[in-house]
Design a protein around this motif. Structure first.
Motif, PDB file in Angstrom:
ATOM      1  N   LEU A   5       0.821  -1.209   0.000  1.00  0.00           N
ATOM      2  CA  LEU A   5       0.000   0.000   0.000  1.00  0.00           C
ATOM      3  C   LEU A   5       0.853   1.256   0.000  1.00  0.00           C
ATOM      4  CD1 LEU A   5      -2.666  -1.111   2.640  1.00  0.00           C
ATOM      5  CD2 LEU A   5      -2.735  -1.393   0.147  1.00  0.00           C
ATOM      6  N   THR A   6       2.124   1.099   0.319  1.00  0.00           N
ATOM      7  CA  THR A   6       3.063   2.217   0.349  1.00  0.00           C
ATOM      8  C   THR A   6       3.677   2.530  -1.010  1.00  0.00           C
ATOM      9  OG1 THR A   6       4.664   0.564   1.105  1.00  0.00           O
ATOM     10  CG2 THR A   6       3.679   1.984   2.790  1.00  0.00           C
ATOM     11  N   ALA A   7       3.325   1.767  -2.028  1.00  0.00           N
ATOM     12  CA  ALA A   7       3.853   2.020  -3.377  1.00  0.00           C
ATOM     13  C   ALA A   7       3.281   3.323  -3.930  1.00  0.00           C
ATOM     14  CB  ALA A   7       3.502   0.865  -4.308  1.00  0.00           C
ATOM     15  N   SER A   8       4.089   4.031  -4.695  1.00  0.00           N
ATOM     16  CA  SER A   8       3.636   5.284  -5.310  1.00  0.00           C
ATOM     17  C   SER A   8       2.770   4.997  -6.533  1.00  0.00           C
ATOM     18  CB  SER A   8       4.841   6.124  -5.729  1.00  0.00           C
ATOM     19  OG  SER A   8       5.542   5.476  -6.783  1.00  0.00           O
ATOM     20  N   ASP A   9       1.994   5.994  -6.939  1.00  0.00           N
ATOM     21  CA  ASP A   9       1.209   5.853  -8.163  1.00  0.00           C
ATOM     22  C   ASP A   9       2.118   5.654  -9.374  1.00  0.00           C
ATOM     23  OD1 ASP A   9      -1.217   6.015  -6.886  1.00  0.00           O
ATOM     24  OD2 ASP A   9      -1.580   8.126  -7.401  1.00  0.00           O
ATOM     25  N   ALA A  10       3.272   6.303  -9.358  1.00  0.00           N
ATOM     26  CA  ALA A  10       4.212   6.154 -10.482  1.00  0.00           C
ATOM     27  C   ALA A  10       4.687   4.715 -10.604  1.00  0.00           C
ATOM     28  CB  ALA A  10       5.402   7.092 -10.294  1.00  0.00           C
ATOM     29  N   LEU A  11       4.964   4.082  -9.453  1.00  0.00           N
ATOM     30  CA  LEU A  11       5.395   2.683  -9.490  1.00  0.00           C
ATOM     31  C   LEU A  11       4.242   1.780  -9.917  1.00  0.00           C
ATOM     32  CD1 LEU A  11       8.083   1.183  -8.799  1.00  0.00           C
ATOM     33  CD2 LEU A  11       6.919   0.421  -6.728  1.00  0.00           C
ATOM     34  N   LEU A  12       3.025   2.071  -9.433  1.00  0.00           N
ATOM     35  CA  LEU A  12       1.858   1.296  -9.882  1.00  0.00           C
ATOM     36  C   LEU A  12       1.728   1.354 -11.393  1.00  0.00           C
ATOM     37  CD1 LEU A  12      -1.080   2.145  -7.436  1.00  0.00           C
ATOM     38  CD2 LEU A  12       0.299   0.078  -7.510  1.00  0.00           C
ATOM     39  N   ASP A  13       1.818   2.563 -11.940  1.00  0.00           N
ATOM     40  CA  ASP A  13       1.651   2.732 -13.385  1.00  0.00           C
ATOM     41  C   ASP A  13       2.767   2.040 -14.157  1.00  0.00           C
ATOM     42  OD1 ASP A  13      -0.681   4.143 -13.060  1.00  0.00           O
ATOM     43  OD2 ASP A  13       0.300   6.108 -13.099  1.00  0.00           O
ATOM     44  N   GLU A  14       3.971   2.065 -13.616  1.00  0.00           N
ATOM     45  CA  GLU A  14       5.072   1.347 -14.267  1.00  0.00           C
ATOM     46  C   GLU A  14       4.790  -0.150 -14.300  1.00  0.00           C
ATOM     47  OE1 GLU A  14       9.924   0.641 -13.844  1.00  0.00           O
ATOM     48  OE2 GLU A  14       8.883   1.968 -12.430  1.00  0.00           O
ATOM     49  N   GLY A  15       4.298  -0.683 -13.182  1.00  0.00           N
ATOM     50  CA  GLY A  15       3.963  -2.105 -13.137  1.00  0.00           C
ATOM     51  C   GLY A  15       2.822  -2.446 -14.067  1.00  0.00           C
ATOM     52  N   LEU A  16       1.806  -1.593 -14.114  1.00  0.00           N
ATOM     53  CA  LEU A  16       0.658  -1.846 -14.988  1.00  0.00           C
ATOM     54  C   LEU A  16       1.065  -1.780 -16.461  1.00  0.00           C
ATOM     55  CD1 LEU A  16      -1.991   0.180 -12.978  1.00  0.00           C
ATOM     56  CD2 LEU A  16      -2.038  -2.289 -13.379  1.00  0.00           C
ATOM     57  N   ALA A  17       1.997  -0.905 -16.792  1.00  0.00           N
ATOM     58  CA  ALA A  17       2.494  -0.841 -18.169  1.00  0.00           C
ATOM     59  C   ALA A  17       3.228  -2.123 -18.544  1.00  0.00           C
ATOM     60  CB  ALA A  17       3.413   0.371 -18.330  1.00  0.00           C
ATOM     61  N   ILE A  18       3.996  -2.666 -17.585  1.00  0.00           N
ATOM     62  CA  ILE A  18       4.669  -3.945 -17.848  1.00  0.00           C
ATOM     63  C   ILE A  18       3.635  -5.047 -18.037  1.00  0.00           C
ATOM     64  CG2 ILE A  18       6.154  -5.717 -16.832  1.00  0.00           C
ATOM     65  CD1 ILE A  18       7.678  -3.460 -15.422  1.00  0.00           C
ATOM     66  N   LEU A  19       2.576  -5.024 -17.239  1.00  0.00           N
ATOM     67  CA  LEU A  19       1.518  -6.026 -17.397  1.00  0.00           C
ATOM     68  C   LEU A  19       0.898  -5.941 -18.787  1.00  0.00           C
ATOM     69  CD1 LEU A  19      -0.344  -8.219 -16.238  1.00  0.00           C
ATOM     70  CD2 LEU A  19      -1.768  -6.397 -15.277  1.00  0.00           C
ATOM     71  N   ALA A  20       0.613  -4.743 -19.250  1.00  0.00           N
ATOM     72  CA  ALA A  20       0.036  -4.573 -20.594  1.00  0.00           C
ATOM     73  C   ALA A  20       0.991  -5.099 -21.665  1.00  0.00           C
ATOM     74  CB  ALA A  20      -0.278  -3.100 -20.831  1.00  0.00           C
ATOM     75  N   ASP A  21       2.261  -4.785 -21.530  1.00  0.00           N
ATOM     76  CA  ASP A  21       3.248  -5.276 -22.492  1.00  0.00           C
ATOM     77  C   ASP A  21       3.349  -6.803 -22.441  1.00  0.00           C
ATOM     78  OD1 ASP A  21       3.799  -2.680 -23.246  1.00  0.00           O
ATOM     79  OD2 ASP A  21       5.613  -2.515 -21.997  1.00  0.00           O
ATOM     80  N   SER A  22       3.182  -7.355 -21.255  1.00  0.00           N
ATOM     81  CA  SER A  22       3.264  -8.810 -21.094  1.00  0.00           C
ATOM     82  C   SER A  22       2.119  -9.505 -21.799  1.00  0.00           C
ATOM     83  CB  SER A  22       3.303  -9.179 -19.623  1.00  0.00           C
ATOM     84  OG  SER A  22       4.418  -8.592 -18.972  1.00  0.00           O
ATOM     85  N   PHE A  23       0.932  -8.920 -21.747  1.00  0.00           N
ATOM     86  CA  PHE A  23      -0.205  -9.476 -22.489  1.00  0.00           C
ATOM     87  C   PHE A  23       0.078  -9.440 -23.992  1.00  0.00           C
ATOM     88  CE2 PHE A  23      -3.019  -9.148 -18.759  1.00  0.00           C
ATOM     89  CZ  PHE A  23      -3.777 -10.279 -18.949  1.00  0.00           C
TER      90      PHE A  23
END
Length: 431
Positions: free
Chosen positions: A409-427
């Motif tokens: 829960l302590t992750a920043s929005d920037a880190l969340l978005d970076e992870g979500l972008a990797i997820l999209a690329d992974s799909f």
């Protein structure tokens, strides 16, 4: 040995395979070297974004400075006495805090233990001692631990129950409501009634045990009307209601306990995982007269309520207050759901986006054809591809087709978005 820099993941995996029991699984062929908040680095120096959180253990992130400081301070005082031999104040304070946090307008008491499975076992012991009844009803898809009794309660065979039977008697499984897979609330409640008719009379049932959000089962949220119906049956027959909050607790769903969002209060709550920020601690909290049913000496454990873990838990509670992590959990959950729903418009295989607070998941299905066909193969490919790109995810679900997100829960929005972008690329890479 861990400070030696010539290790590689492959070399350590070879040693692991030679030395560690085969039954101890490993989701990713990665060995950690160091970590901070929602990131970690492996022994080869590669950085990863952690969307797994040690399976919901790191709501306050890796190495939160306040938690580490509290643990270091405790280490200078004492590390162990066994609470049943010589007691210590931090154990009492953790129980006081749990009693205050748990929902329900009734007197409460708590006990502390070490693991989630231990908490669940003790909740069942307490329920049986209070009701003087043997039976327990759990639900399909539920996960409650790896001990013999908790495996009996678990409603998922592979991989947890294979080869480990027989399991304890007087444990029965009703349907968990799952509209996506054709199980309505009415179906689920009717299945409980069928158990009363076919397997055990309700007057011999001590407790229902249910997860507010199924963890290993696929992040399905228990509908409010289902909980209300279950509590009505419980009240009619003198059965206790146990909320298994080992994975949902400690703020993951936007409230400290997920059952705070229920229309009724459970009689007992089990908790563990993130309550001590990565240190082994669990507990049972609930109605004082129920908790007090076992005789003195009937509850406890050598390491139960470790003073070091208690110090960590008190620091976790402080961090939640100072950093307003319950509000952060709600905001993070909304951010994740919006982003994943947007991804679903581009990835037809994502058939559902769901969650409660920051306990969020997507479920994958094969494209085309009639009906919903779970796509475990695609799920595995996406999780593997994401790890290769620096994002650690976990899959779950009865069909192995759910990707769950348990980012700190302590992750920043920037880190969340970076992870979500990797997820999209992974799909894109895995299809």
């Amino acid at each position: 040995m861990q400070n030696e820099r010539h290790f590689t993941n492959a070399a350590l995996l070879t040693r692991r395979q030679a030395a560690v029991a085969r039954g101890v699984g490993q989701s990713h062929e990665i060995f950690i070297q160091k970590a901070l908040n929602a990131e970690f680095w492996d022994v080869e120096g590669r950085r990863y974004i952690d969307f797994a959180g040690g399976i919901a253990v790191l709501n306050t992130g890796h190495l939160h400075p306040e938690i580490i400081e509290a643990v270091k301070a405790q280490l200078d005082l004492y590390t162990h006495t066994c609470f049943q031999v010589v007691a210590y104040e931090p154990y009492v304070e953790v129980c006081e805090r749990l009693n205050t946090l748990a929902p329900g307008a009734f007197a409460k008491k708590s006990l502390l233990l070490t693991t989630g499975a231990e908490a669940v076992e003790n909740a069942i012991k307490i329920a049986r001692a209070y009701t003087k009844r043997p039976g327990v009803i759990a639900f399909t898809g539920g996960y409650h631990g790896r001990t013999n009794l908790t495996l009996g309660l678990t409603g998922k065979v592979a991989p947890y129950k294979i080869g480990f039977g027989p399991f304890p008697g007087e444990v029965y499984h009703a349907l968990f409501p799952n509209a996506l897979h054709g199980v309505s609330v009415a179906d689920a409640l009717h299945s409980v009634e069928l158990i009363f008719k076919n397997d055990i009379e309700p007057e011999r049932v001590a407790a229902f045990i249910v997860e507010p959000v199924q963890g290993e089962g696929g992040f399905y949220v228990a509908p409010a009307e289902f909980i209300s119906g279950l509590k009505a049956l419980a009240d009619r027959y003198g059965i206790l209601l146990i909320a298994d909050e080992v994975q949902t607790g400690a703020g993951r769903t936007g409230t400290w306990f997920a059952c705070e969002q229920w229309p009724v209060a459970p009689d007992l709550i089990t908790t563990a995982k993130s309550m001590a920020g990565g240190f082994p601690l669990s507990g049972v909290v609930g109605r004082a007269e129920v908790i007090d049913a076992p005789a003195a000496g009937g509850l406890g454990g050598t390491y139960a309520g470790s003073p070091v873990a208690c110090a960590a838990a008190l620091a976790v509670l402080k961090v939640f207050e100072e950093e307003q992590l319950l509000a952060r959990s709600q905001a993070m959950g909304q951010h994740l759901v919006r982003s994943l729903q947007a991804l679903a418009t581009k990835v037809p295989a994502i058939g559902d986006v769901r969650g409660l607070g920051a306990m969020v998941a997507i479920e994958l299905f094969e494209e085309g054809g009639e009906g919903l066909r779970p796509d475990a193969a695609l799920t595995k490919r996406v999780v593997t591809e994401a790890a290769q790109r620096g994002l650690v995810l976990l899959s779950c679900g009865t069909y192995g087709n759910v990707i769950r997100i348990l980012v700190p829960l302590t992750a920043s929005d920037a880190l969340l978005d970076e992870g979500l972008a990797i997820l999209a690329d992974s799909f894109a890479a895995a299809r």
